[in-house]
Design a protein around this motif. Structure first.
Motif, PDB file in Angstrom:
ATOM      1  N   UNK A 200     -26.421-111.148  33.191  1.00 27.56           N
ATOM      2  CA  UNK A 200     -26.941-110.247  32.046  1.00 27.56           C
ATOM      3  C   UNK A 200     -27.747-109.094  32.664  1.00 27.56           C
ATOM      4  N   UNK A 201     -27.638-108.154  31.957  1.00 26.42           N
ATOM      5  CA  UNK A 201     -28.155-106.739  32.855  1.00 26.42           C
ATOM      6  C   UNK A 201     -29.727-106.857  32.863  1.00 26.42           C
ATOM      7  N   UNK A 202     -30.163-108.008  32.164  1.00 26.50           N
ATOM      8  CA  UNK A 202     -31.696-108.075  32.038  1.00 26.50           C
ATOM      9  C   UNK A 202     -32.035-108.860  33.187  1.00 26.50           C
ATOM     10  N   UNK A 203     -31.201-109.611  33.820  1.00 28.42           N
ATOM     11  CA  UNK A 203     -31.223-110.807  34.790  1.00 28.42           C
ATOM     12  C   UNK A 203     -30.398-111.863  34.507  1.00 28.42           C
ATOM     13  N   UNK A 204     -30.060-112.704  35.648  1.00 24.67           N
ATOM     14  CA  UNK A 204     -28.942-113.780  35.483  1.00 24.67           C
ATOM     15  C   UNK A 204     -29.769-115.037  35.275  1.00 24.67           C
ATOM     16  N   UNK A 205     -29.049-115.864  34.820  1.00 21.17           N
ATOM     17  CA  UNK A 205     -29.331-117.214  34.526  1.00 21.17           C
ATOM     18  C   UNK A 205     -28.680-118.231  34.932  1.00 21.17           C
ATOM     19  N   UNK A 206     -29.140-119.367  35.475  1.00 18.68           N
ATOM     20  CA  UNK A 206     -28.153-120.577  35.847  1.00 18.68           C
ATOM     21  C   UNK A 206     -28.858-121.973  35.167  1.00 18.68           C
ATOM     22  N   UNK A 207     -28.379-122.724  35.027  1.00 16.22           N
ATOM     23  CA  UNK A 207     -28.700-124.078  34.494  1.00 16.22           C
ATOM     24  C   UNK A 207     -28.157-125.239  35.008  1.00 16.22           C
ATOM     25  N   UNK A 208     -28.750-126.257  35.042  1.00 12.78           N
ATOM     26  CA  UNK A 208     -28.082-127.684  35.400  1.00 12.78           C
ATOM     27  C   UNK A 208     -28.820-128.755  34.298  1.00 12.78           C
ATOM     28  N   UNK A 209     -27.810-129.644  34.049  1.00  7.98           N
ATOM     29  CA  UNK A 209     -28.369-130.489  33.132  1.00  7.98           C
ATOM     30  C   UNK A 209     -27.916-132.325  33.654  1.00  7.98           C
ATOM     31  N   UNK A 210     -28.696-133.121  33.504  1.00  4.16           N
ATOM     32  CA  UNK A 210     -28.280-134.405  33.889  1.00  4.16           C
ATOM     33  C   UNK A 210     -26.913-134.715  33.326  1.00  4.16           C
ATOM     34  N   UNK A 211     -26.313-135.625  34.248  1.00  4.68           N
ATOM     35  CA  UNK A 211     -24.966-136.063  33.623  1.00  4.68           C
ATOM     36  C   UNK A 211     -23.794-135.211  33.367  1.00  4.68           C
ATOM     37  N   UNK A 212     -24.162-133.662  33.490  1.00 10.91           N
ATOM     38  CA  UNK A 212     -23.274-132.670  33.414  1.00 10.91           C
ATOM     39  C   UNK A 212     -22.851-132.051  34.662  1.00 10.91           C
ATOM     40  N   UNK A 213     -23.691-130.898  35.039  1.00 13.46           N
ATOM     41  CA  UNK A 213     -23.730-130.303  36.288  1.00 13.46           C
ATOM     42  C   UNK A 213     -24.163-131.232  37.413  1.00 13.46           C
ATOM     43  N   UNK A 214     -25.204-131.922  37.130  1.00 15.75           N
ATOM     44  CA  UNK A 214     -25.816-133.090  38.040  1.00 15.75           C
ATOM     45  C   UNK A 214     -25.138-134.304  37.524  1.00 15.75           C
ATOM     46  N   UNK A 215     -24.670-134.920  38.649  1.00 16.37           N
ATOM     47  CA  UNK A 215     -23.880-136.287  38.032  1.00 16.37           C
ATOM     48  C   UNK A 215     -24.606-137.220  38.253  1.00 16.37           C
ATOM     49  N   UNK A 216     -26.037-137.366  37.624  1.00 17.66           N
ATOM     50  CA  UNK A 216     -26.723-138.506  37.616  1.00 17.66           C
ATOM     51  C   UNK A 216     -27.858-138.228  36.619  1.00 17.66           C
ATOM     52  N   UNK A 217     -28.524-139.273  36.161  1.00 15.17           N
ATOM     53  CA  UNK A 217     -29.753-139.098  35.497  1.00 15.17           C
ATOM     54  C   UNK A 217     -30.804-138.735  36.333  1.00 15.17           C
ATOM     55  N   UNK A 218     -31.482-137.626  36.070  1.00 15.14           N
ATOM     56  CA  UNK A 218     -32.799-137.168  36.642  1.00 15.14           C
ATOM     57  C   UNK A 218     -34.074-137.980  36.641  1.00 15.14           C
TER      58      UNK A 218
END
Ligand code: TYD
Length: 140
Positions: free
Chosen positions: A15-33
């Protein structure tokens, strides 16, 4: 959940306003946080880690700056330079890790699937390699 060390590409929403990344449990993170901690204000030349966890799986992200994560599986050493906030390094249980070469103002985010417990730690490298070779009475 695997026992394989892996670099996971996190989503990048550019995004021209600044970038964003995300992680979610059992999705990008392969376990429950269960726990999130971070390492910061590391003086030049210092080393963190130098231990393995008996059953805790983790993901490590360089939210800011850069540092090296040196992993050992009992057999071989692997070095990952983390320097982007959109890579997650998955470090499964029973992998020795050491964090070093921290840049000024670097920020290491660590996401774990277990609450803190000192008896989760193996802090002696020879004991770690022995367990990897022979297993132990707990079947680890
Ligand atoms: P430690 O895991 O040994 O640090 P690192 O591996 O990053 O070099 O932890 C350092 C100290 O902090 C140790 O006394 C335990 C404490 N600690 C907690 O109380 N809770 C936590 O979640 C963590 C990771 C550490």
């Amino acid at each position: 959940m695997t026992d394989k060390i892996e670099i996971i590409n996190l989503p990048r929403i550019l995004d021209a306003r600044g970038n964003l990344s995300v992680l979610q449990q059992m999705k990008e993170v392969p376990f429950n946080i269960q726990r999130v901690y971070w390492i910061y204000d590391v003086p030049g030349g210092e080393i963190r880690g130098s231990h393995a966890f008996k059953s805790t799986n983790e993901m490590i992200v360089a939210l800011s700056g850069s540092y090296d994560v040196v992993l050992h599986d009992g057999n071989q050493e692997f070095r990952y330079q983390l320097n982007r906030s959109y890579y997650g390094l998955y470090v499964p249980k029973m992998i020795w890790r050491r964090l070093e070469n921290f840049s000024t103002n670097s920020l290491a985010l660590v996401i774990a699937d277990k609450a803190f417990a000192e008896d989760e730690y193996i802090r002696d490298f020879d004991a770690f390699t022995q367990i990897k070779l022979n297993g132990n009475s707990n079947g680890i």
